[in-house]
Design a protein around this motif. Structure first.
Motif, mmCIF file in Angstrom:
data_model
loop_
_atom_site.group_PDB
_atom_site.id
_atom_site.type_symbol
_atom_site.label_atom_id
_atom_site.label_comp_id
_atom_site.label_asym_id
_atom_site.label_seq_id
_atom_site.Cartn_x
_atom_site.Cartn_y
_atom_site.Cartn_z
ATOM 1 N N GLU A 1 0.838 -1.207 0.000
ATOM 2 C CA GLU A 1 0.000 0.000 0.000
ATOM 3 C C GLU A 1 0.871 1.255 0.000
ATOM 4 O O GLU A 1 0.590 2.221 -0.706
ATOM 5 C CB GLU A 1 -0.914 -0.004 1.225
ATOM 6 N N ARG A 2 1.932 1.209 0.802
ATOM 7 C CA ARG A 2 2.832 2.359 0.882
ATOM 8 C C ARG A 2 3.500 2.616 -0.477
ATOM 9 O O ARG A 2 3.583 3.755 -0.932
ATOM 10 C CB ARG A 2 3.879 2.125 1.962
ATOM 11 N N ASP A 3 3.959 1.550 -1.131
ATOM 12 C CA ASP A 3 4.600 1.700 -2.440
ATOM 13 C C ASP A 3 3.633 2.297 -3.461
ATOM 14 O O ASP A 3 4.016 3.136 -4.286
ATOM 15 C CB ASP A 3 5.112 0.344 -2.942
ATOM 16 N N GLN A 4 2.364 1.884 -3.381
ATOM 17 C CA GLN A 4 1.364 2.401 -4.312
ATOM 18 C C GLN A 4 1.095 3.883 -4.046
ATOM 19 O O GLN A 4 0.955 4.686 -4.987
ATOM 20 C CB GLN A 4 0.060 1.605 -4.196
ATOM 21 N N ILE A 5 1.028 4.250 -2.765
ATOM 22 C CA ILE A 5 0.807 5.652 -2.406
ATOM 23 C C ILE A 5 1.954 6.517 -2.921
ATOM 24 O O ILE A 5 1.737 7.586 -3.502
ATOM 25 C CB ILE A 5 0.658 5.801 -0.879
ATOM 26 N N MET A 6 3.178 6.044 -2.708
ATOM 27 C CA MET A 6 4.346 6.796 -3.168
ATOM 28 C C MET A 6 4.311 6.961 -4.689
ATOM 29 O O MET A 6 4.609 8.040 -5.226
ATOM 30 C CB MET A 6 5.644 6.084 -2.767
ATOM 31 N N GLN A 7 3.949 5.910 -5.399
ATOM 32 C CA GLN A 7 3.893 5.965 -6.850
ATOM 33 C C GLN A 7 2.796 6.918 -7.314
ATOM 34 O O GLN A 7 2.982 7.692 -8.263
ATOM 35 C CB GLN A 7 3.668 4.570 -7.443
ATOM 36 N N ASP A 8 1.636 6.870 -6.639
ATOM 37 C CA ASP A 8 0.534 7.763 -6.996
ATOM 38 C C ASP A 8 0.919 9.229 -6.770
ATOM 39 O O ASP A 8 0.522 10.109 -7.534
ATOM 40 C CB ASP A 8 -0.713 7.425 -6.173
ATOM 41 N N PHE A 9 1.703 9.468 -5.713
ATOM 42 C CA PHE A 9 2.162 10.834 -5.448
ATOM 43 C C PHE A 9 3.115 11.295 -6.552
ATOM 44 O O PHE A 9 3.014 12.410 -7.065
ATOM 45 C CB PHE A 9 2.847 10.901 -4.083
ATOM 46 N N LYS A 10 4.031 10.412 -6.934
ATOM 47 C CA LYS A 10 4.967 10.751 -8.010
ATOM 48 C C LYS A 10 4.228 10.978 -9.328
ATOM 49 O O LYS A 10 4.602 11.845 -10.118
ATOM 50 C CB LYS A 10 6.002 9.641 -8.172
ATOM 51 N N ASP A 11 3.160 10.207 -9.549
ATOM 52 C CA ASP A 11 2.404 10.316 -10.799
ATOM 53 C C ASP A 11 1.411 11.476 -10.799
ATOM 54 O O ASP A 11 0.753 11.720 -11.821
ATOM 55 C CB ASP A 11 1.642 9.019 -11.074
ATOM 56 N N GLY A 12 1.255 12.162 -9.669
ATOM 57 C CA GLY A 12 0.348 13.294 -9.594
ATOM 58 C C GLY A 12 -1.079 12.946 -9.254
ATOM 59 O O GLY A 12 -1.961 13.811 -9.282
ATOM 60 N N LYS A 13 -1.346 11.685 -8.912
ATOM 61 C CA LYS A 13 -2.704 11.293 -8.527
ATOM 62 C C LYS A 13 -3.029 11.759 -7.109
ATOM 63 O O LYS A 13 -4.195 11.836 -6.728
ATOM 64 C CB LYS A 13 -2.863 9.775 -8.625
ATOM 65 N N ILE A 14 -2.003 12.018 -6.326
ATOM 66 C CA ILE A 14 -2.137 12.560 -4.971
ATOM 67 C C ILE A 14 -1.427 13.902 -4.948
ATOM 68 O O ILE A 14 -0.291 14.020 -5.412
ATOM 69 C CB ILE A 14 -1.512 11.617 -3.923
ATOM 70 N N LEU A 15 -2.092 14.937 -4.430
ATOM 71 C CA LEU A 15 -1.486 16.271 -4.402
ATOM 72 C C LEU A 15 -0.756 16.541 -3.087
ATOM 73 O O LEU A 15 0.283 17.204 -3.075
ATOM 74 C CB LEU A 15 -2.559 17.343 -4.619
ATOM 75 N N VAL A 16 -1.296 16.031 -1.988
ATOM 76 C CA VAL A 16 -0.721 16.300 -0.662
ATOM 77 C C VAL A 16 -0.440 14.985 0.046
ATOM 78 O O VAL A 16 -1.336 14.147 0.189
ATOM 79 C CB VAL A 16 -1.675 17.166 0.189
ATOM 80 N N LEU A 17 0.790 14.800 0.473
ATOM 81 C CA LEU A 17 1.210 13.572 1.143
ATOM 82 C C LEU A 17 1.603 13.900 2.574
ATOM 83 O O LEU A 17 2.556 14.652 2.804
ATOM 84 C CB LEU A 17 2.381 12.948 0.398
ATOM 85 N N CYS A 18 0.858 13.369 3.539
ATOM 86 C CA CYS A 18 1.122 13.610 4.963
ATOM 87 C C CYS A 18 1.873 12.418 5.543
ATOM 88 O O CYS A 18 1.529 11.268 5.263
ATOM 89 C CB CYS A 18 -0.183 13.811 5.727
ATOM 90 N N ASN A 19 2.879 12.684 6.368
ATOM 91 C CA ASN A 19 3.677 11.584 6.910
ATOM 92 C C ASN A 19 4.319 11.976 8.233
ATOM 93 O O ASN A 19 4.301 13.135 8.648
ATOM 94 C CB ASN A 19 4.757 11.177 5.907
ATOM 95 N N VAL A 20 4.921 10.971 8.879
ATOM 96 C CA VAL A 20 5.653 11.162 10.134
ATOM 97 C C VAL A 20 7.060 10.597 9.950
ATOM 98 O O VAL A 20 7.257 9.384 10.001
ATOM 99 C CB VAL A 20 4.958 10.456 11.320
ATOM 100 N N ASP A 21 8.032 11.459 9.690
ATOM 101 C CA ASP A 21 9.446 11.068 9.592
ATOM 102 C C ASP A 21 9.726 9.975 8.559
ATOM 103 O O ASP A 21 10.770 9.333 8.612
ATOM 104 C CB ASP A 21 9.972 10.594 10.952
ATOM 105 N N LEU A 22 8.815 9.742 7.642
ATOM 106 C CA LEU A 22 9.025 8.668 6.669
ATOM 107 C C LEU A 22 9.629 9.210 5.376
ATOM 108 O O LEU A 22 10.525 8.610 4.804
ATOM 109 C CB LEU A 22 7.698 7.959 6.370
ATOM 110 N N ILE A 23 9.127 10.363 4.956
ATOM 111 C CA ILE A 23 9.547 10.908 3.665
ATOM 112 C C ILE A 23 10.548 12.021 3.926
ATOM 113 O O ILE A 23 10.202 13.188 4.023
ATOM 114 C CB ILE A 23 8.340 11.442 2.884
ATOM 115 N N SER A 24 11.780 11.645 4.101
ATOM 116 C CA SER A 24 12.825 12.647 4.321
ATOM 117 C C SER A 24 14.066 12.219 3.567
ATOM 118 O O SER A 24 14.269 12.588 2.416
ATOM 119 C CB SER A 24 13.089 12.836 5.819
ATOM 120 N N GLU A 25 14.872 11.371 4.180
ATOM 121 C CA GLU A 25 16.126 10.964 3.554
ATOM 122 C C GLU A 25 15.878 10.089 2.323
ATOM 123 O O GLU A 25 15.179 9.089 2.382
ATOM 124 C CB GLU A 25 16.984 10.202 4.572
ATOM 125 N N GLY A 26 16.443 10.503 1.204
ATOM 126 C CA GLY A 26 16.443 9.671 0.006
ATOM 127 C C GLY A 26 15.200 9.724 -0.850
ATOM 128 O O GLY A 26 15.207 9.221 -1.962
#
Length: 566
Positions: A257-282
């Motif tokens: 599910e996480r991989d799909q969310i990340m891909q959807d964000f990269k593809d522009g299907k998601i505009l705002v991605l909320c997270n806790v210390d997950l999306i930082s390094e790399g």
């Protein structure tokens, strides 16, 4: 796949690292800003190592980074048969079972003081190591000289922006209206506790976050950094209810599910991605143009990684960083700061000096104070026997509740001032003033004695001597009367101020042809007093019913006021 072609600055880092590694026993740290392409440098060093038949052990603290680096190694034509890529925990648990490496490469090596890293380094004590980081900083202020002998420093953020390797940015800090920073408490690790952040943020921030995002970054692909899963989910839910496609993701989200969310964000299907210390390094999404920070932190590493996540270079892009919890002021830096990493590497920064960060009170732009953006206005001449006033730098700042908007306002106040204009909107973002304790109060040698207006006492004295006739700012008028009351300074008629609220109403009603105060101004006063609007409005209604204005032009406000007010 086509191999990476290194930029000149990346090739320079590779060459310097190899040279220094040849002359040091323990190893070398490579310091380069987030987004500068450290993975390309790592892959090239791994390629050169395996090309000579030597083994590479690459380790980092998160498995997602292992997956990304594996792809980079393959694209750079690294001999994967001579490579071991694992999380540091897996390596530490397999010591003695893994083939001995010829070199150890550690990414995000600011984490390398942790026990798991030390266990690996101790076991392979005779193996040289290279470590990569954007910020060699630890909360305990320890350096890294026991892990690495030396370091190689890459280009600065400012250089990378100038040469189109990072996106330029606007940094805004419209701190959340209800954010109570005094509630923040520090944990044993040195950062803020989750419970104290909960208390500081309160339960009503979500609308405020959304409104400020709408104002500064509407429609921009955005990553929001929160301090807890509960808050992250709530922010995502609020944005979704406003019609914005927003999704929460955290370390507990199932991998697929996480991989799909990340891909959807990269593809522009998601505009705002909320997270806790997950999306930082790399994490790399070049067209992400906004980082929104609602996690207060004392960690320079977290701050740099999160604030710069939107600065990947795309032609024509300008990134937006929204700092809604005052991290820039707290840490004394913004991404294009030229930080002296030598002190951090050697652990010599116990007494850190906060640099000249300025937040504009009008547009909330955050920037560094610069000499070119600085000028002085001498507004009060010293007494004849006084020494000529020197235009000194005064580093303290005037509290910004209601700074003068124009130089004319300063001239009326007859003060010595330095004004720093906002780079974004041109308004005076910082006004530094000094105030004579007395016009005729001089030291023995005839030098005028000045009192710093930034002290509590100095600010009161400054406010008390201002004229209420020169402003319609209701908060400023109230502060003037409050200062006069606290200092026991009478009005021009000799009357003492006992009730600043009613004195404020009297002045504004006198200035109005209809002897009324607008609802907008009453709301401003309620906000300034941190009182309910109903309370302020009730006091105003009582005052307007009990005050009687005679000849408007000849009215002596002080003598006409009822004794009930004093």
């Amino acid at each position: 796949m086509t191999m990476y072609k290194l930029f000149d600055y990346q090739q320079k880092m590779v060459n310097e690292a190899r040279q220094k590694l040849a002359h040091n026993d323990k190893g070398v740290m490579l310091i380069s800003p987030a987004g500068s392409g450290k993975s390309v440098v790592i892959a090239e060093i791994a390629r050169l190592t395996t090309e000579r038949g030597n083994r590479v052990l690459f380790m980092v603290h998160r498995k997602e980074l292992i997956e990304q680096m594996t792809e980079s190694f393959k694209q750079q034509d690294v001999d994967m048969n001579l490579c071991t890529l694992m999380t540091v925990r897996r390596v530490a648990n397999r010591l003695g079972k893994l083939p001995k490496p010829g070199i150890i490469i550690t990414d995000e090596t600011h984490h390398s003081r942790a026990k798991s890293y030390q266990k690996v380094y101790d076991y392979y004590s005779d193996v040289p190591r290279l470590g990569f980081t954007a910020s060699p900083w630890r909360m305990n202020h320890k350096g890294f000289t026991d892990i690495y002998d030396d370091y190689v420093e890459g280009p600065t953020v400012q250089w990378l922006i100038k040469h189109d390797h990072l996106a330029p940015f606007h940094y805004y800090s419209p701190v959340l209206t209800d954010f109570k920073s005094d509630k923040l408490k520090t944990n044993s690790a040195g950062d803020f506790t989750e419970s104290s952040i909960d208390e500081a943020l309160g339960k009503t921030i979500f609308g405020d976050v959304y409104q400020k995002w709408q104002k500064y970054a509407k429609g921009q692909k955005t990553i929001i950094y929160c301090h807890s899963i509960e808050y992250s989910k709530s922010v995502a839910d609020y944005f979704t209810k406003q019609g914005v496609k927003a999704v929460h993701v955290d370390s507990k989200t199932p991998s697929a599910e996480r991989d799909q969310i990340m891909q959807d964000f990269k593809d522009g299907k998601i505009l705002v991605l909320c997270n806790v210390d997950l999306i930082s390094e790399g994490f790399n999404v070049p067209d992400c143009s906004c980082s929104l920070l609602i996690r207060p932190t004392k960690s320079l590493v977290i701050f740099i990684q999160q604030s710069m996540r939107c600065m990947r270079y795309v032609p024509g892009k300008t990134a937006t960083i929204l700092d809604m919890v005052g991290n820039a002021i707290r840490l004394g830096t913004i991404p294009n700061d030229d930080i002296n990493w030598d002190d951090y590497f050697h652990g010599k920064y116990e007494n850190e000096q906060v640099p000249g960060i300025v937040t504009c009170p009008y547009c909330y732009n955050v920037f560094f104070r610069k000499d070119v953006n600085r000028y002085y206005v001498v507004l009060r001449e010293p007494a004849k026997e006084g020494k000529e006033i020197e235009k000194e730098d005064i580093d303290e700042e005037l509290p910004k509740e209601s700074p003068p908007k124009k130089l004319e306002d300063l001239r009326r106040q007859r003060l010595l001032a330095r004004v720093v204009e906002c780079e974004q909107c041109g308004n005076p973002a910082e006004i530094v003033l000094s105030l004579p304790m007395s016009q005729n109060n001089h030291k023995g040698k005839g030098e005028a004695e000045y009192q710093d207006i930034n002290t509590s006492e100095g600010r009161k004295r400054w406010l008390a001597q201002l004229s209420t006739s020169h402003t319609r700012n209701i908060a400023r008028i109230y502060d003037i009367f409050t200062a006069r009351k606290e200092l026991g300074i009478p009005n021009s008629s000799g009357k003492q101020v006992n009730n600043p609220l009613f004195s404020t109403f009297s002045v504004l009603m006198h200035k109005s042809s209809k002897h009324t105060i607008s609802e907008k101004k009453l709301h401003q006063l309620a906000d300034h007093l941190e009182k309910d609007y109903a309370y302020v409005h009730g006091q105003y209604v009582w005052a307007s019913n009990n005050w009687h204005f005679e000849d408007h032009d000849q009215l002596d406000l002080t003598t006409q006021l009822s004794k009930d007010f004093y």
